[in-house]
Design an enzyme around this catalytic site. Structure first.
Site, short mmCIF file in Angstrom:
data_model
loop_
_atom_site.label_atom_id
_atom_site.label_comp_id
_atom_site.label_asym_id
_atom_site.label_seq_id
_atom_site.Cartn_x
_atom_site.Cartn_y
_atom_site.Cartn_z
N SER A 1 84.08 -8.53 89.41
CA SER A 1 83.22 -7.65 88.62
C SER A 1 83.98 -7.18 87.39
O SER A 1 85.21 -7.06 87.39
CB SER A 1 82.72 -6.45 89.42
OG SER A 1 82.48 -5.33 88.61
N TYR B 1 84.59 2.80 93.85
CA TYR B 1 84.28 1.41 93.50
C TYR B 1 85.27 0.90 92.46
O TYR B 1 85.81 -0.20 92.59
CB TYR B 1 82.85 1.34 92.96
CG TYR B 1 82.43 -0.03 92.49
CD1 TYR B 1 81.96 -0.98 93.40
CD2 TYR B 1 82.47 -0.38 91.15
CE1 TYR B 1 81.55 -2.24 92.99
CE2 TYR B 1 82.07 -1.64 90.72
CZ TYR B 1 81.61 -2.56 91.64
OH TYR B 1 81.23 -3.81 91.22
#
Length: 328
Positions: free
Chosen positions: A147, A160
């Protein structure tokens, strides 16, 4: 003009974690269409079996091994079963991941801990389990779906962000460890937010309740990039224009980017906390179990996306050029 060499991965074995929905299911479909043998993992057995059925529909061999990647013994079992069934592991896709958004102090500690276990430790468990296999075989490709969060923080997503920065560090370190073995590769993929079910399954706190923008990247395109990396591995790749644009913008204007995106999320926060949810952090994802998720508006046409990309890129270039002008 020299024709491009066609590389086949037919009959190669691929292990994919988080294969029950979203990008993981898209990846399973993409490798199935290449004729690979698929060993698919996720916590939810029923949804995993649905993915297996889809892959078999493409004529591929596929099997489900319910696995919680946060538990190393379960990942070891996944590796052992893959070898027992197919005799080899050619590709391993680290993909299982969860997300939580909200004020850090309002995010339950057990959710923070489990997110780190699933995202960071889950990828470490996959690498720790399969690298000895690759070394024994003398070949193998570990594809890590990291990501853009590995390069820039996700607003109101502290846990995260910590997990994704950590995965990037692990992968880059391990790339050095296998640099003396030319047929073993670790790939780092950095996609932007996906138009998958990921957001629908994520944990949300602080009164947040939002859908992803219609311009989010297509998970099937990311799956195609995974297949491309299996055929021709690279150390890293930004898989869509928006991820590269975001990295560039954050590199030049880190405070502007994180402060403005955080301000935008604050506008979405409500006093009403009835929408707060633990999502799929502590328990397997629930319906819908599919590739695509819901968006706040209809998905624009390809031409509209190109136009929007051009406008955004022009804006970033203008900001960069202004920042470089000397002060008179």
């Amino acid at each position: 003009m020299k024709s491009k060499e066609i590389i086949s991965i037919r009959n190669k074995t691929v292990v994919i974690t988080g294969a029950s929905s979203g990008v993981g299911r898209a990846a399973a479909e993409a490798f199935a269409q290449e004729g690979c043998n698929l060993v698919l993992a996720a916590r939810g057995k029923e949804a995993l079996e649905e993915t297996v059925a889809i892959c078999k529909g493409f004529g591929a061999f596929a099997i489900a091994i319910p696995t919680n990647v946060a538990e190393y013994k379960e990942v070891e079992h996944l590796t052992e079963k893959a070898l027992e069934i197919t005799g080899t592991i050619d590709f391993w896709v680290n993909n299982a991941g969860v997300m939580a958004t909200g004020r850090f102090e309002e995010t339950p500690v057990e959710v923070i801990d489990q997110l780190i276990k699933t995202n960071l430790l889950g990828y470490m468990h996959g690498a720790r389990s399969v690298l000895p296999v690759f070394k024994k075989q003398g070949h193998g490709i570990l594809i890590n779906n990291i990501s853009i969060g590995g390069w820039m923080p996700a607003p109101y997503g502290a846990a995260y962000s910590a997990s994704k920065y950590g995965i990037r560090g692990m992968v880059e370190c391990l790339q050095g460890e296998v640099s003396d073995q030319p047929d073993i590769h670790l790939v780092a993929l950095y996609p932007s937010i996906q138009r998958s079910t990921g957001n629908m399954h994520s944990a949300k706190y602080s009164g947040l309740d939002f859908k992803i923008p219609p311009t989010a990247a297509d998970p099937k395109k990311l799956a195609e990039e995974m297949v491309a990396m299996a055929k021709n591995p690279k150390k890293s790749k930004f898989t869509d224009w928006s991820s590269l644009l975001m990295k560039t913008a954050y590199g030049f204007f880190p405070k502007v980017v994180i402060n403005s995106t955080s301000a935008a999320l604050r506008l979405l926060m409500k006093e009403d906390r009835t929408t707060d949810t633990d999502g799929n952090i502590l328990t397997p994802s629930k319906s819908p179990m599919q590739v695509y998720g819901e968006t706040i508006l209809p998905v624009p046409s390809k031409k509209s996306k190109i136009l929007m990309a051009g406008i955004l890129a022009a804006g970033v270039i203008l900001m960069i050029s202004k920042s470089r002008k000397p002060i008179s």
